[in-house]
Enzyme design. Structure first.
Site, mmCIF file in Angstrom:
data_model
loop_
_atom_site.group_PDB
_atom_site.id
_atom_site.type_symbol
_atom_site.label_atom_id
_atom_site.label_comp_id
_atom_site.label_asym_id
_atom_site.label_seq_id
_atom_site.Cartn_x
_atom_site.Cartn_y
_atom_site.Cartn_z
ATOM 1 N N GLU A 155 28.604 -9.716 -4.452
ATOM 2 C CA GLU A 155 28.164 -8.417 -3.947
ATOM 3 C C GLU A 155 29.308 -7.748 -3.168
ATOM 4 O O GLU A 155 29.648 -6.600 -3.406
ATOM 5 C CB GLU A 155 26.951 -8.652 -3.042
ATOM 6 C CG GLU A 155 26.334 -7.407 -2.482
ATOM 7 C CD GLU A 155 25.287 -7.721 -1.427
ATOM 8 O OE1 GLU A 155 25.204 -8.892 -0.981
ATOM 9 O OE2 GLU A 155 24.558 -6.793 -1.040
ATOM 10 N N HIS A 156 29.877 -8.499 -2.205
ATOM 11 C CA HIS A 156 31.024 -8.008 -1.435
ATOM 12 C C HIS A 156 32.230 -8.884 -1.746
ATOM 13 O O HIS A 156 32.139 -10.106 -1.658
ATOM 14 C CB HIS A 156 30.784 -8.121 0.079
ATOM 15 C CG HIS A 156 29.517 -7.481 0.546
ATOM 16 N ND1 HIS A 156 28.320 -8.165 0.636
ATOM 17 C CD2 HIS A 156 29.263 -6.218 0.976
ATOM 18 C CE1 HIS A 156 27.380 -7.344 1.086
ATOM 19 N NE2 HIS A 156 27.909 -6.162 1.299
ATOM 20 N N ASP A 204 29.453 -1.522 5.382
ATOM 21 C CA ASP A 204 28.007 -1.587 5.611
ATOM 22 C C ASP A 204 27.496 -0.340 6.323
ATOM 23 O O ASP A 204 26.365 0.095 6.099
ATOM 24 C CB ASP A 204 27.662 -2.798 6.490
ATOM 25 C CG ASP A 204 27.819 -4.114 5.753
ATOM 26 O OD1 ASP A 204 27.868 -4.088 4.509
ATOM 27 O OD2 ASP A 204 27.897 -5.155 6.425
ATOM 28 N N SER A 214 22.237 -12.167 -0.516
ATOM 29 C CA SER A 214 23.466 -11.406 -0.416
ATOM 30 C C SER A 214 24.680 -12.341 -0.391
ATOM 31 O O SER A 214 24.568 -13.488 0.002
ATOM 32 C CB SER A 214 23.313 -10.648 0.896
ATOM 33 O OG SER A 214 24.339 -9.768 1.112
ATOM 34 N N GLN A 227 0.829 -1.213 0.000
ATOM 35 C CA GLN A 227 0.000 0.000 0.000
ATOM 36 C C GLN A 227 0.861 1.259 0.000
ATOM 37 O O GLN A 227 0.504 2.275 -0.626
ATOM 38 C CB GLN A 227 -1.003 -0.004 1.165
ATOM 39 C CG GLN A 227 -0.410 -0.035 2.571
ATOM 40 C CD GLN A 227 -0.119 -1.449 3.072
ATOM 41 O OE1 GLN A 227 -0.029 -2.403 2.268
ATOM 42 N NE2 GLN A 227 0.030 -1.614 4.379
ATOM 43 N N HIS A 274 22.891 -12.620 8.203
ATOM 44 C CA HIS A 274 21.779 -11.851 7.629
ATOM 45 C C HIS A 274 20.563 -12.709 7.351
ATOM 46 O O HIS A 274 19.429 -12.308 7.574
ATOM 47 C CB HIS A 274 22.204 -11.203 6.302
ATOM 48 C CG HIS A 274 22.774 -9.838 6.457
ATOM 49 N ND1 HIS A 274 22.061 -8.811 7.021
ATOM 50 C CD2 HIS A 274 23.967 -9.309 6.120
ATOM 51 C CE1 HIS A 274 22.808 -7.714 7.022
ATOM 52 N NE2 HIS A 274 23.974 -7.991 6.495
#
Lengths: 428, 428
Positions: A318-319, A352, A228, A182, A253
């Site tokens: 990604e890293h 991060d 990730s 929404q 994570h």
């Protein structure tokens, strides 16, 4: 934790796009928000977040309370991070430019900020102040004049105090306590109280991700983040405890997160594996980290450093951490990586939270063709062509030739009519 | 052609996303190309293009024949255009950069070209040499080492000679005569003879567009172009014949194309309308242009120049022409436009073919948040964080504070373990 040979290694995650039900729910929510505006947003907030709101705007009292809750140490750390992130992103800014020539023409490119951008910040346990900084600051540095933040409230209408303080520290004038599909609908279509935006960025759960996909085209969106990864290239000079700690910071994570060490040293591989076991013991989020390591954790032993780099380029992590001797010298051989952490002090959490570069990075191998969130994501370019009379007279016939070769006579006419009137027909 | 008041004007096209059947066809084609590679591509080329090909690579003989066909005038014009387009896009290039600080850290951003890019060029009547230039040159300027072009053959296996010459002039080493969804599949997944790419760009019919949408995520794609627009802001200083000619150069593209003149001058409005009628008479593509003008052509009369600019900003046109006195002075007030053509000599076809800026532009109002195709579309960025020891010792506790505020203990640990070992715990 598997220790395997490079040639056998690939990172395959299960396909997870099986969200038929969620997609239908999102479609209905978006349609209702588009048709009914605030009333629909209010109804869904009552239903999904369990709270009745008259006004979506986050009340001042909540901000004041948040400052009292977070403490000075947090505030000081947050302010330092803001300064660093701002400094790094300032370096990404580019001016509009022009290219004048001797025939009287001026070509150029105007770079302007987007006018209005929406930032989604998740609520509940995934309410991260760092998300506020990383998504808002690049837009501010780009010069976006209207940035509107949305974040879902808990059942008492409350929000994460760190998130609230981050909003205030960044000076955001427009922030609403709404969330889910929404909120994405409100940003994309606009309601009576919330103006429609040009772009929506920020992470969210599956409903938010599907809603962003659905409104894409109506507005721009950032990439939809997948699971990730961290990949550490290490040699004998690396401290195995550092390697293991950094892998765990990724693994905690999400059970889908992947933590990978690639090393030409069998000895280091063993010591990293051992350190992982030891450090895992003490982690509050041990279960998540353990599942992540079990599913997607790997220590890959390679023939040599060249092969380690080749593995990394294939994964496009990604890293990427380079914990090797003379790490800087291999930078030019890293083809695909979202963020590259160089040397023993460059632990992933440094990036991060704090150093300055963005933590919104291309995941799941998309570093092959995508980039970290950056100032360019919040600007648009316009080409400028101010053609000179001499340029037109000298080049008009060439343009006509090209247009006619494509069978586009009205294109040719637009040039011909000018050559005729301006007297170029005879000169060219 | 309607002449209407500004307040009543909006550009609404019919929704046309009703391609259920085509989507299913595309899905099947892509699945088969992914599973069967060259064999599937060969079978679909036989079925859809009506030609049996052993080798997809465009044979040298076709190039030689094309040079004989196009003539010197075309070749000279094409070479001049290539030079201009290259010069403009060179100005978009950016270097990698770094930001060293006094605490021993170096932050940076590495900008690298994508490794392998696919360019789709339509066949048949929509085979435009200019498409080859506009899609390939930015990739070349970005430094993409592998550019592969695909374009569908006719029933004799032949190709547009202008397209062939453009391919050769740009020095493309890899070009295949395949098209449709099967070509997109070959580029996205790779086959025995065609390596998979990182990004696919270029226009195409609905099957090509749907195929690009379907493989998006697997590879990057450029935007899917919608119908095209030109909006001309003109005042009494404008030549009505130029305005009309430029509107027609847009209208002849497609019955869905929109040609709009916005002017504070009622007199000019009438003269443009009259000139449109006169020029339309002589057009080979008269039927298309007439239908476009009937459906989406408009002359909008505004109170003043400010209102004209406001209308243009609301429409966010793909092409914007400023045929007004002191046109340069309003550039700063143009919020949304793909390409801006300034002054009486800057006819749209100047930009379509020749001046240098790209003709691949954001359509259908997406100039609000999108940009012309440019060198940035063919690069990827990696952040670099080389954190210094002193920086870590001085800031480590702050990073720990932020990580702990988010409940991510393994993140905090990765810093803490370093502070402990490096002796920073006591100094910070």
């Amino acid at each position: 934790m598997k220790v395997i040979q490079a040639k056998d290694f690939s990172l395959q995650r299960e396909e997870t796009d099986v969200y038929e039900t969620e997609r239908a729910v999102v479609k209905e929510i978006l349609a209702r928000v588009q048709a009914q505006g605030d009333a629909a947003v209010r109804a869904y907030t009552a239903r999904f977040d369990g709270v009745e709101l008259d006004d979506f705007r986050i009340p001042e009292a909540l901000f004041e309370q948040a400052y009292a809750e977070v403490g000075d140490e947090f505030l000081e750390a947050l302010r330092a991070a803001i300064q660093n992130i701002r400094r790094y992103h300032e370096a990404q800014k580019r001016p509009s430019w022009m290219l004048p020539d001797e025939q009287g023409s001026v070509l150029g490119q105007i770079i302007r900020p987007l006018k209005r951008v929406g930032v989604y910040v998740p609520g509940g346990r995934a309410a991260y102040p760092s998300s506020v900084l990383m998504n808002v600051i690049p837009a501010q540095v780009a010069g976006v004049p209207e940035i509107v933040l949305v974040t879902p409230p808990d059942r008492e209408g409350k929000l994460n105090p760190g998130v609230l303080v981050a909003i205030k520290e960044l000076g955001l004038a427009e922030a609403y306590r709404i969330g889910g599909a929404q909120a994405v609908g409100a940003l994309a279509y606009g309601t009576e109280t919330i103006g429609a935006v040009d772009k929506i960025v920020g992470p969210g759960n599956i409903y938010v991700a599907l809603a962003k996909q659905a409104v894409f085209g109506q507005v721009a969106i950032d990439m939809i983040a997948g699971p990730s990864e961290i990949l550490v290239i290490a040699d004998d000079s690396a401290d195995p405890d550092y390697v293991a700690a950094d892998m765990l910071s990724q693994a905690e994570h999400d059970p889908m997160a992947a933590a990978i060490c690639v090393t030409p040293s069998g000895d280091l591989a063993c010591r990293v594996a051992q350190s992982l076991v030891e450090q895992l013991e003490k982690l509050p989020r041990r279960e998540i980290a353990e599942e992540s390591l079990r599913n997607y954790g790997s220590i890959v032993v390679t023939e040599n450093l060249d092969e380690a780099i080749a593995v990394s380029n294939r994964i496009a992590p990604e890293h990427l951490e380079l914990m090797i001797e003379d790490a800087t010298s291999v930078l030019g051989r890293i083809e695909n990586a979202g963020a590259i952490f160089v040397g023993r002090y460059s632990s992933e959490p440094v990036g991060d939270y704090f150093a300055g570069p963005n933590h919104v990075l291309p995941t799941s191998g998309t570093a092959r063709f995508s980039s970290p969130l950056n100032v360019d994501d919040f600007v648009k370019k316009s080409s400028v062509i101010q053609y000179g009379k001499q340029a037109l007279l000298e080049n008009g016939e060439k343009i006509i030739t090209l247009a006619e070769a494509e069978g586009l006579q009205a294109h040719a006419n637009a040039i011909r009519i000018r050559l005729d009137k301006e007297g170029g027909r005879n000169q060219s």
